[in-house]
Motif scaffolding. Structure first.
Motif, PDB file in Angstrom:
ATOM      1  N   GLU A 416       0.899  -1.082  -0.136  1.00 49.09           N
ATOM      2  CA  GLU A 416      -0.014  -0.123  -0.024  1.00 49.09           C
ATOM      3  C   GLU A 416       0.727   1.272   0.030  1.00 49.09           C
ATOM      4  O   GLU A 416       0.369   2.126  -0.625  1.00 49.09           O
ATOM      5  CB  GLU A 416      -0.999  -0.154   1.346  1.00 49.09           C
ATOM      6  CG  GLU A 416      -2.057  -1.149   1.294  1.00 49.09           C
ATOM      7  CD  GLU A 416      -1.631  -2.339   1.712  1.00 49.09           C
ATOM      8  OE1 GLU A 416      -0.389  -2.295   1.915  1.00 49.09           O
ATOM      9  OE2 GLU A 416      -2.500  -3.259   1.710  1.00 49.09           O
ATOM     10  N   VAL A 417       2.128   1.207   0.791  1.00 55.52           N
ATOM     11  CA  VAL A 417       2.890   2.422   0.772  1.00 55.52           C
ATOM     12  C   VAL A 417       3.291   2.659  -0.704  1.00 55.52           C
ATOM     13  O   VAL A 417       3.435   3.896  -1.176  1.00 55.52           O
ATOM     14  CB  VAL A 417       4.099   2.014   1.799  1.00 55.52           C
ATOM     15  CG1 VAL A 417       5.018   3.377   1.730  1.00 55.52           C
ATOM     16  CG2 VAL A 417       3.431   2.075   3.078  1.00 55.52           C
ATOM     17  N   LEU A 418       3.838   1.773  -1.282  1.00 58.31           N
ATOM     18  CA  LEU A 418       4.579   1.951  -2.779  1.00 58.31           C
ATOM     19  C   LEU A 418       3.351   2.430  -3.636  1.00 58.31           C
ATOM     20  O   LEU A 418       3.451   3.276  -4.422  1.00 58.31           O
ATOM     21  CB  LEU A 418       5.124   0.810  -3.038  1.00 58.31           C
ATOM     22  CG  LEU A 418       6.570   0.258  -2.371  1.00 58.31           C
ATOM     23  CD1 LEU A 418       7.036  -0.744  -3.241  1.00 58.31           C
ATOM     24  CD2 LEU A 418       7.576   1.317  -2.857  1.00 58.31           C
ATOM     25  N   GLN A 419       2.369   1.801  -3.551  1.00 60.93           N
ATOM     26  CA  GLN A 419       0.919   2.000  -4.387  1.00 60.93           C
ATOM     27  C   GLN A 419       0.893   3.389  -4.314  1.00 60.93           C
ATOM     28  O   GLN A 419       0.342   4.059  -5.368  1.00 60.93           O
ATOM     29  CB  GLN A 419      -0.288   1.054  -4.104  1.00 60.93           C
ATOM     30  CG  GLN A 419       0.119  -0.108  -4.638  1.00 60.93           C
ATOM     31  CD  GLN A 419      -1.013  -1.088  -4.694  1.00 60.93           C
ATOM     32  OE1 GLN A 419      -2.064  -0.693  -4.900  1.00 60.93           O
ATOM     33  NE2 GLN A 419      -1.102  -2.423  -4.617  1.00 60.93           N
ATOM     34  N   GLU A 420       0.544   4.091  -2.825  1.00 61.87           N
ATOM     35  CA  GLU A 420      -0.014   5.097  -2.839  1.00 61.87           C
ATOM     36  C   GLU A 420       1.079   6.153  -3.321  1.00 61.87           C
ATOM     37  O   GLU A 420       0.666   7.242  -3.767  1.00 61.87           O
ATOM     38  CB  GLU A 420      -0.045   5.466  -1.149  1.00 61.87           C
ATOM     39  CG  GLU A 420      -0.623   6.965  -0.791  1.00 61.87           C
ATOM     40  CD  GLU A 420      -1.872   7.176  -1.646  1.00 61.87           C
ATOM     41  OE1 GLU A 420      -2.185   8.408  -1.875  1.00 61.87           O
ATOM     42  OE2 GLU A 420      -2.689   6.219  -1.853  1.00 61.87           O
ATOM     43  N   SER A 421       2.388   6.149  -2.960  1.00 62.43           N
ATOM     44  CA  SER A 421       3.486   6.895  -3.395  1.00 62.43           C
ATOM     45  C   SER A 421       3.479   7.085  -4.846  1.00 62.43           C
ATOM     46  O   SER A 421       3.653   8.206  -5.652  1.00 62.43           O
ATOM     47  CB  SER A 421       4.870   6.533  -2.756  1.00 62.43           C
ATOM     48  OG  SER A 421       4.990   5.389  -3.264  1.00 62.43           O
ATOM     49  N   LYS A 423       1.207   6.253  -7.182  1.00 64.31           N
ATOM     50  CA  LYS A 423       0.106   6.676  -7.517  1.00 64.31           C
ATOM     51  C   LYS A 423      -0.052   8.176  -7.536  1.00 64.31           C
ATOM     52  O   LYS A 423      -0.475   8.906  -8.527  1.00 64.31           O
ATOM     53  CB  LYS A 423      -1.224   6.255  -6.768  1.00 64.31           C
ATOM     54  CG  LYS A 423      -2.650   6.745  -7.223  1.00 64.31           C
ATOM     55  CD  LYS A 423      -3.549   6.193  -6.478  1.00 64.31           C
ATOM     56  CE  LYS A 423      -4.978   6.788  -6.875  1.00 64.31           C
ATOM     57  NZ  LYS A 423      -6.133   6.413  -6.058  1.00 64.31           N
ATOM     58  N   ARG A 424       0.521   9.163  -6.426  1.00 60.88           N
ATOM     59  CA  ARG A 424       0.710  10.380  -6.380  1.00 60.88           C
ATOM     60  C   ARG A 424       1.611  10.893  -7.623  1.00 60.88           C
ATOM     61  O   ARG A 424       1.085  11.914  -8.310  1.00 60.88           O
ATOM     62  CB  ARG A 424       1.331  10.669  -5.123  1.00 60.88           C
ATOM     63  CG  ARG A 424       0.126  10.575  -3.818  1.00 60.88           C
ATOM     64  CD  ARG A 424       1.025  10.906  -2.481  1.00 60.88           C
ATOM     65  NE  ARG A 424       1.878  12.176  -2.637  1.00 60.88           N
ATOM     66  CZ  ARG A 424       2.371  12.394  -1.633  1.00 60.88           C
ATOM     67  NH1 ARG A 424       2.718  11.592  -0.366  1.00 60.88           N
ATOM     68  NH2 ARG A 424       3.186  13.536  -1.604  1.00 60.88           N
ATOM     69  N   GLN A 425       2.549  10.232  -7.872  1.00 61.01           N
ATOM     70  CA  GLN A 425       3.698  10.601  -8.840  1.00 61.01           C
ATOM     71  C   GLN A 425       2.915  10.620 -10.190  1.00 61.01           C
ATOM     72  O   GLN A 425       3.041  11.187 -11.076  1.00 61.01           O
ATOM     73  CB  GLN A 425       4.826   9.934  -8.907  1.00 61.01           C
ATOM     74  CG  GLN A 425       5.877  10.414  -7.462  1.00 61.01           C
ATOM     75  CD  GLN A 425       6.643  11.609  -8.059  1.00 61.01           C
ATOM     76  OE1 GLN A 425       5.811  12.341  -8.602  1.00 61.01           O
ATOM     77  NE2 GLN A 425       7.718  12.025  -7.446  1.00 61.01           N
ATOM     78  N   ILE A 611       0.377  -1.252 -15.726  1.00 66.16           N
ATOM     79  CA  ILE A 611       1.309  -1.435 -14.715  1.00 66.16           C
ATOM     80  C   ILE A 611       0.637  -0.677 -13.189  1.00 66.16           C
ATOM     81  O   ILE A 611       1.172  -1.114 -12.327  1.00 66.16           O
ATOM     82  CB  ILE A 611       2.638  -0.593 -15.248  1.00 66.16           C
ATOM     83  CG1 ILE A 611       3.036  -1.176 -16.281  1.00 66.16           C
ATOM     84  CG2 ILE A 611       3.565  -0.420 -13.733  1.00 66.16           C
ATOM     85  CD1 ILE A 611       4.379  -0.327 -16.730  1.00 66.16           C
ATOM     86  N   LEU A 612       0.028   0.263 -13.222  1.00 62.29           N
ATOM     87  CA  LEU A 612      -0.585   1.203 -12.311  1.00 62.29           C
ATOM     88  C   LEU A 612      -2.143   1.148 -12.609  1.00 62.29           C
ATOM     89  O   LEU A 612      -2.621   1.828 -12.915  1.00 62.29           O
ATOM     90  CB  LEU A 612      -0.007   2.278 -12.187  1.00 62.29           C
ATOM     91  CG  LEU A 612      -0.122   3.115 -10.822  1.00 62.29           C
ATOM     92  CD1 LEU A 612       0.617   2.347  -9.694  1.00 62.29           C
ATOM     93  CD2 LEU A 612       0.478   4.539 -10.924  1.00 62.29           C
ATOM     94  N   LYS A 613      -2.563   0.046 -11.931  1.00 60.26           N
ATOM     95  CA  LYS A 613      -4.279  -0.054 -11.930  1.00 60.26           C
ATOM     96  C   LYS A 613      -4.961   0.904 -11.304  1.00 60.26           C
ATOM     97  O   LYS A 613      -6.099   1.321 -11.518  1.00 60.26           O
ATOM     98  CB  LYS A 613      -4.456  -1.614 -11.674  1.00 60.26           C
ATOM     99  CG  LYS A 613      -4.249  -2.687 -12.602  1.00 60.26           C
ATOM    100  CD  LYS A 613      -4.649  -3.799 -12.185  1.00 60.26           C
ATOM    101  CE  LYS A 613      -4.474  -4.921 -13.383  1.00 60.26           C
ATOM    102  NZ  LYS A 613      -2.908  -4.993 -13.678  1.00 60.26           N
TER     103      LYS A 613
END
Length: 949
Positions: A416-421, A423-425, A611-613
């Motif tokens: 979740e931490v990687l996904q959120e970061s 996603k922001r970028q 890559i980023l769903k």
């Protein structure tokens, strides 16, 4: 109450408690006399009046400042004194003084019991102090007796004996401390010999000995040194799996408790050194300020050029740490499974130790992965990626996606931490990227000359580099060796990453390998493949040898009796239709460079979605905007015309009109029209919109020889249809990426936008059909025909030949255009349909304008129309002929009975009011309709037209 105390203090008085405290015990008995108290009680006792008098006292009397009250009163006197006023004022002051005195007396009486009680407590305290003095005196007397009873010599012996015992114990402690000091030398030797189990055993023994003397400060320091050495042994043994197998059993709980601290420290040191190395390398100097920075601040100094290499090396280093931890767990699991088989008499204590170690290791998985996520998150958010190139950003997403795959296999984490970061970028990057791509698309459209982009006939979007990620089947031309490599790759994919790279390699090295992709091969040399059959498809248009002679010569006047127009040869028309079919055999897609660019953008967007769903919906929304803008541009360039509504042909469906209005409202910045290009000081709402594109000045749509830019219209419209077909083929793929809650948006996009692309053919090609044939000339010629003849004619009118000549010229021009651009059969059908519809409606309009017509004239109308149909059917394969019944029904309506005519007017609303009105007025020439019936017909027509007024 506070005012009374202040006034008493101001006048030098004390409170009752203070006054009584200052008195001696005898003076404390002195209280106001009974006469004084009686006098005070006789005075008015109204509390409210008393309080009002006290409240009336000036504030200055309650002040703590020293001042002269008499001087104050004297200064208040007026210049001229009045005895009576002075006496009244004196009485007022006396009453105030009496009220204050009475209040003070009341307070004294109220506090008197408390004073008596406090006096009793003081007396009791005095008695207790006297008793304590007696006890102290007795104690001193007894101590003096004890001193005389013992000699100083005996006490000295006892003190010496105790000192001897202490020194003996101290000597033993010093010998142990000396041994512990020598341990460092032996420990260093064992580490150099890589005897990690022996070093750990020695550290444990020394630590046990040191725990006995932990009250010494030097031993406390030594214990810390031993713990550090113990961890060092554990670290070195950990990365040497064979030694760790023995060392970990020696450490057991002690080492396992500290193992996670070691891995955490290893993660921190590793990432810091990797990032520091790139920062110092890019800085180009030996500035030591970077070494003192925090890791989070250090990440902000990574340059764009070194971002991806640093990220890759960072993930590689973290992979090594996680692989080491994973190998540790694997060894424990394997050892625990083998121990019961080798030794059936396993102690309960050993089982407990193994269970403890297993739980500790499993718990550490999440902690270590969390540390990895936080370090990578700090690196990701430390740089603004909005200006990254697309390929570079995709590489970043791919690396992070692979890292999240590692995390899922490492501890079943969703990261979740990687996904959120990320996603922001990604949202930040994609917003800027999409805005730039829309502006780029507008630029392409405004500079597009709508020439055919040469692609091979077997072109497919899967051949483009941007769609390689979809994993579609490769071309059959792949060599067997490449296929074998692909098979081995698929076999490896079935294994987990830790199983694939446990011996060697790294999962983050594949990005460099994947960049060596085969190049695209989608363009043809001249727009079509060198197929002689396809080249000959256009040769039939190079000459007019198969054009009928009757259509080559000018029309002849039927009144002069010149040679009639010859009939068209069946073989000739068969050959012409064959030529038309050959033309449609060429199946190379019709698209432009802009179309190809949009398709590539869609591939890039889909690659980002795969890559980023989490941002899939945002990306699909932007994909829809690409299609919307392309569709709106094609309509604006080639299909916008104010004559649609008046044509009555229903060229734009309600669904297409709704789609165009939605695009214009949500995507097109109408306010930008007239503003300078490149000036974007728009509001936040306008930032999401794009100015309407303008057709390039190089595109000429007014040339008669080119059929009013038909080639450009075909390329534009059919490229849009081709783009819609590609979107249709991608629908299932987009549907799998779309969140379930947002799937209705995708379905609506396909049903209301993508499916309307082919509907643009009607309004775009209608403009060509409306200008390609001179319908006004035909109307003018029809108005000169005499229709009130009295005999049946066997020869059709000359305007039919002129109209057919126009159609033949249209056919030839169509052939000229087709030599440059393939005209698909649906396009050809739409063009012919529009031309025939317009011609038929022109015929009805001409017939409706006839002022006098006999029955023989109606027969001549039918003869003309049948001649027109017969010759027209040889020019086109379109069946049935459009609006054939439209003309025939209007002509035959004059033969209807009175009741049928009225019903005809009510039922046939496809005719204009002018045509129906002229029909009613011309009924005067119909012999079987009387005047009253004609009036009734005209009234029915007026009733139909009244609601429209």
């Amino acid at each position: 109450m506070q005012k009374i105390k202040s006034l008493m203090a101001r006048q030098g008085l004390k409170s009752p408690q203070e006054s009584m405290a200052d008195l001696s015990p005898i003076e404390n008995l002195r209280i106001p006399s009974k006469e004084e108290l009686r006098e005070l009680r006789k005075r008015p006792i109204d509390p409210q009046a008393e309080q009002e008098i006290i409240d009336g006292i000036e504030e200055v009397y309650f002040s703590n400042d020293s001042y002269d009250m008499m001087q104050h009163e004297l200064e208040k006197l007026p210049p001229e004194l009045n005895l009576q006023e002075l006496e009244e004022y004196r009485d007022k002051l006396k009453s105030q003084q009496a009220a204050v005195s009475k209040k003070v007396a009341d307070l004294i009486l109220e506090k008197q019991p408390s004073y008596v009680k406090e006096l009793e407590r003081v007396t009791a305290l005095q008695t207790s102090l006297q008793l304590a003095a007696v006890i102290c005196t007795n104690a001193r007397r007894q101590l003096s007796v004890s001193k005389e009873g013992f000699t100083e010599a005996s006490l000295g012996l006892l003190a010496n004996q105790r000192r001897r015992q202490l020194l003996t114990g101290l000597l033993k402690s010093l010998r142990t401390i000396k041994t512990l000091q020598r341990t460092d030398v032996r420990l260093s030797e064992m580490l150099e010999e890589e005897d990690y189990p022996g070093a750990i055993q020695l550290c444990l023994e020394c630590q046990k000995a040191a725990s006995t003397f932990k009250h010494y400060s030097c031993i406390r320091y030594r214990r810390r040194r031993l713990m550090s050495s113990l961890l060092s042994c554990a670290i070195d043994a950990d990365f040497n799996l064979w030694h760790f197998q023995v060392a970990s059993r020696l450490l057991l709980k002690t080492a396992m408790d500290q193992l996670h601290m070691h891995f955490t420290q290893a993660i921190h040191n590793t990432v810091f050194q990797v990032v520091l190395g790139y920062v110092e390398l890019c800085a180009g100097n030996a500035d030591t300020k970077f070494q003192k920075m925090q890791y989070k601040d250090l990440c902000t100094h990574i340059t764009l050029d070194s971002y991806i290499p640093c990220l890759t090396d960072l993930c590689k280093a973290l992979w090594e740490v996680m692989l080491s931890y994973h190998s540790t767990m694997q060894w424990h699991e394997k050892h625990d499974n083998m121990t019961p088989k080798l030794n059936s008499s396993v102690s309960d204590e050993s089982m407990v130790d193994r269970s403890y170690v297993k739980k500790k290791l499993e718990h550490g998985l999440t902690r270590i992965w969390q540390d990895v996520q936080l370090k990578v998150k700090a690196y990701i958010l430390g740089t603004d990626m909005s200006n990254f190139k697309y390929d570079d950003f995709i590489v970043v997403l791919d690396v992070i996606s692979r890292l999240m795959q590692v995390g899922e296999e490492f501890c079943s984490s969703k990261s979740e931490v990687l996904q959120e970061s990320i996603k922001r970028q990604s949202v930040n990057y994609f917003r800027n990227y999409h805005r730039a791509r829309l502006e780029e698309l507008r630029m392409f459209l405004e500079n597009e000359t709508w020439e055919l982009c040469p692609v091979k006939s077997n072109f497919n979007i899967s051949q483009l580099h941007e769609f390689k990620f979809m994993g579609q089947c490769r071309s059959p031309s792949i060599s067997p060796s490449r296929q074998a490599v692909s098979s081995n790759s698929l076999a490896r994919e079935e294994l987990s990453l830790f199983e694939q790279y446990v011996q060697e390699g790294n999962p983050f090295e594949m990005h460099i390998e994947n960049k060596d992709e085969e190049t695209e091969d989608v363009l043809a040399s001249n727009g079509y493949e060198s197929d002689e059959l396809e080249k000959s498809a256009y040769q039939d248009y190079d000459s007019d040898s198969d054009v009928p002679d009757e259509l080559k010569q000018d029309y002849v006047d039927e009144q002069t009796g010149d040679a009639p127009v010859k009939s068209l040869s069946r073989d000739t028309m068969k050959g012409k239709r064959k030529s038309d079919y050959n033309l449609n055999k060429i199946n190379a897609p019709i698209l432009t460079n802009t179309t190809l660019n949009v398709i590539r953008l869609v591939g890039k967007y889909m690659q980002m979605m795969s890559i980023l769903k989490p941002i899939a919906f945002d990306v699909i929304h932007c994909v829809s905007q690409l299609f919307d803008y392309y569709l709106y541009a094609v309509y604006t360039f080639f299909g916008r015309n104010d004559m649609y509504e008046s044509s009555g042909l229903g060229l734009i469906s309600s669904r297409l009109r709704t789609t165009l209005n939605r695009i214009q409202e949500n995507l097109i910045d109408l306010e930008a029209v007239g503003e300078n290009a490149g000036v974007h000081n728009a509001t936040e709402d306008r930032k999401e919109k794009v100015p309407s594109p303008h057709l390039s000045q190089l595109v000429v749509l007014s040339n008669t020889d080119t059929l009013y830019g038909l080639a450009q219209r075909v390329v534009a419209t059919e490229s849009l249809v081709f783009l819609a077909e590609q979107f249709e083929s991608l629908q299932s793929q987009l549907d799998t990426m779309m969140p379930a809650a947002k799937k209705p948006f995708l379905q609506q996009f396909y049903s209301q936008t993508v499916s309307t692309a082919s509907e643009l053919r009607k309004p775009i090609y209608w403009i060509v059909a409306a200008k390609a044939i001179d319908y006004e000339q035909m109307l003018l010629m029809m108005s000169g025909v005499k229709w009130d003849i009295r005999e049946i004619m066997s020869q059709h009118n000359v305007y039919v030949d002129v109209l057919l000549k126009e159609f033949e010229q249209f056919y030839k021009r169509l052939g000229d255009v087709s030599r440059h651009v393939r005209i698909p059969l649906p396009v050809s059908n739409v063009l012919w349909e529009h031309c025939i519809r317009l011609a038929n409606r022109t015929l009805v309009e001409g017939y409706a304008n006839v002022k006098k017509c006999s029955n023989e004239g109606r027969a001549l109308m039918q003869l003309d129309f049948q001649q027109f149909l017969m010759k027209l059917e040889k020019l086109t394969d379109l069946r049935p002929i459009p609006d054939k019944e439209f003309v025939e029904t209007y002509i035959k309506a004059y033969y209807l009975t009175e009741n049928d005519m009225e019903q005809f007017i009510k039922n046939h609303r496809e005719y204009s009011m002018k045509q129906l009105a002229n029909f009613g007025q011309r009924c005067v020439w119909v012999s079987h309709i009387n005047k009253k019936a004609r009036q009734k017909l005209l009234a029915a027509i007026d009733d139909i037209d009244r609601p429209k007024r």
